[in-house]
Enzyme design. Sequence first.
Site, PDB file in Angstrom:
ATOM      1  N   GLU A 168       0.821  -1.217   0.000  1.00 23.05           N
ATOM      2  CA  GLU A 168       0.000   0.000   0.000  1.00 23.05           C
ATOM      3  C   GLU A 168       0.852   1.264   0.000  1.00 23.05           C
ATOM      4  O   GLU A 168       0.797   2.079   0.933  1.00 23.05           O
ATOM      5  CB  GLU A 168      -0.949  -0.006   1.201  1.00 23.05           C
ATOM      6  CG  GLU A 168      -1.904  -1.181   1.209  1.00 23.05           C
ATOM      7  CD  GLU A 168      -2.882  -1.170   2.378  1.00 23.05           C
ATOM      8  OE1 GLU A 168      -3.789  -2.015   2.381  1.00 23.05           O
ATOM      9  OE2 GLU A 168      -2.745  -0.319   3.268  1.00 23.05           O
ATOM     10  N   GLU A 366      -4.804  -8.952   0.805  1.00 24.22           N
ATOM     11  CA  GLU A 366      -5.479  -8.618   2.063  1.00 24.22           C
ATOM     12  C   GLU A 366      -6.968  -8.469   1.822  1.00 24.22           C
ATOM     13  O   GLU A 366      -7.389  -7.823   0.861  1.00 24.22           O
ATOM     14  CB  GLU A 366      -4.957  -7.304   2.675  1.00 24.22           C
ATOM     15  CG  GLU A 366      -3.617  -7.377   3.350  1.00 24.22           C
ATOM     16  CD  GLU A 366      -3.257  -6.055   4.030  1.00 24.22           C
ATOM     17  OE1 GLU A 366      -4.187  -5.327   4.461  1.00 24.22           O
ATOM     18  OE2 GLU A 366      -2.067  -5.750   4.111  1.00 24.22           O
TER      19      GLU A 366
END
Length: 471
Positions: A168, A366
Amino acid sequence: MKKRIPADFVIGAASSAWQTEGWMGKKEGQDSYLDSWYKQERFVWHEGYGPAVATNFYEKFQDDVDFMKEIGLTHYRTSINWARFFTDYENCVVDEDYAQHIDDLIDALLDAGVEPMLCLEHYEMPTFLQEKYDGWSSKEVVELFVRYAEIAFDRYGDRVKQWFTFNEPVVIQTRVYLDAIRWPHEQNTKKWMQWNHHKVLATAKVVRLFHEKEMDGRIGIILNPEVTYPRSSSEADQKAAHLYDLFFNRVYLDPLVKGAYPEELLELLEKQGVLFDHTEEELAVIKDNPVDFLGINLYYPKRVQAPRYEWNKDTPFHPEMYYDPFELPGRRMNKSRGWEIYPQMMYDMAMRIKEEYGNIPWLITENGMGIEGEERFQDDQGMVQDDYRIDYIRDHLSALLDAVEDGSSCEGYMLWAFTDCVSPMNAFKNRYGLVRIELDEERTRKLKKSGLWYKEIIENRVLEVEEITDK
């Protein structure tokens, strides 16, 4: 109804170094950004918990690996803590104690039949580099990251075949420099974009290095694109969604997969005076070194609408001048986290990758359900009866399997997280794991009901889902 899970489809789980390890064995001067933030603003972390102890994975990783073996987990993703990997960041002097911990973890995973997947940076920027070079503002940090990657490849590449540069990469600078809601609360939109560019560039350079060294395996990046939906079919709402996607999703997807930033994005950045500093040589490196595959983190959809009010021109530029958030009435919610639950986003993201990004290999790295006060669901034996997590995983995995059936290149699903772990600010408030972590001195572990269910679907390769019927 039963859905078959392909034999080669990954059913794994993820976490990160800083969210699990704790500070046991950490030496002076090895703080990461997260460590420094915790020291400066401990009051914003739920009940004061943070990375100092976390789950004490540094000492207790074998306990977790034993649970992985019991469940039959196929893959586990975590990170190397860059801040702990060196004792000298500029000369790249390895901390042999910490490096041996990573060696031991990799060997334990392999012995348990679990494939390790390693990320080089999961918010673990060394504080030293932040203070001396202003972090990812500096091209020097880009080069230091490449040197770090090479040392990691040389040390662990004989056993680790799947690598990621960042997890991220948009998040830290968005919270700090764009929104200014996290320490050190510096609003600087130009710096926000400079950090974005340098992380793209660093990824391209590490990809080039990986291929030049003819490493056995592949190298990618983990992105968190928010599947963006407009409020309505109106032109204004459609434009708002398009621009949100441009600034927060395509800023990484396009250069890392297609090899170039969207021209529309560059024009808007220049118009607003926040275009990142760059050279034609850097753009060429990005063009010539796309990632091998993608990790995608998805939790909730992003819904937007056209701005309802005129932008305050006295404030620094922020992309939200082009959109307003929109909350869908009647949406299904995880009330503990404040996030909408919308499994359809898995299918929509898969089809987008197929249609717009050449069906590049990818997997969900995720997705998960964090619930507050989970201890209230413990039975007489102390096992958490987390049927809500089972339902959540089932719904999202089902949508993903539909996408695979329709030609998506998605290779698997990795749950966040294998155990409960620390999250930024939320600490242990919301529990995500298949394994519960008690906040006692020993950080006692205990399998949840979802862990047994996960074991069942891994063994049987079958997902049972309810058929939708009118009531």
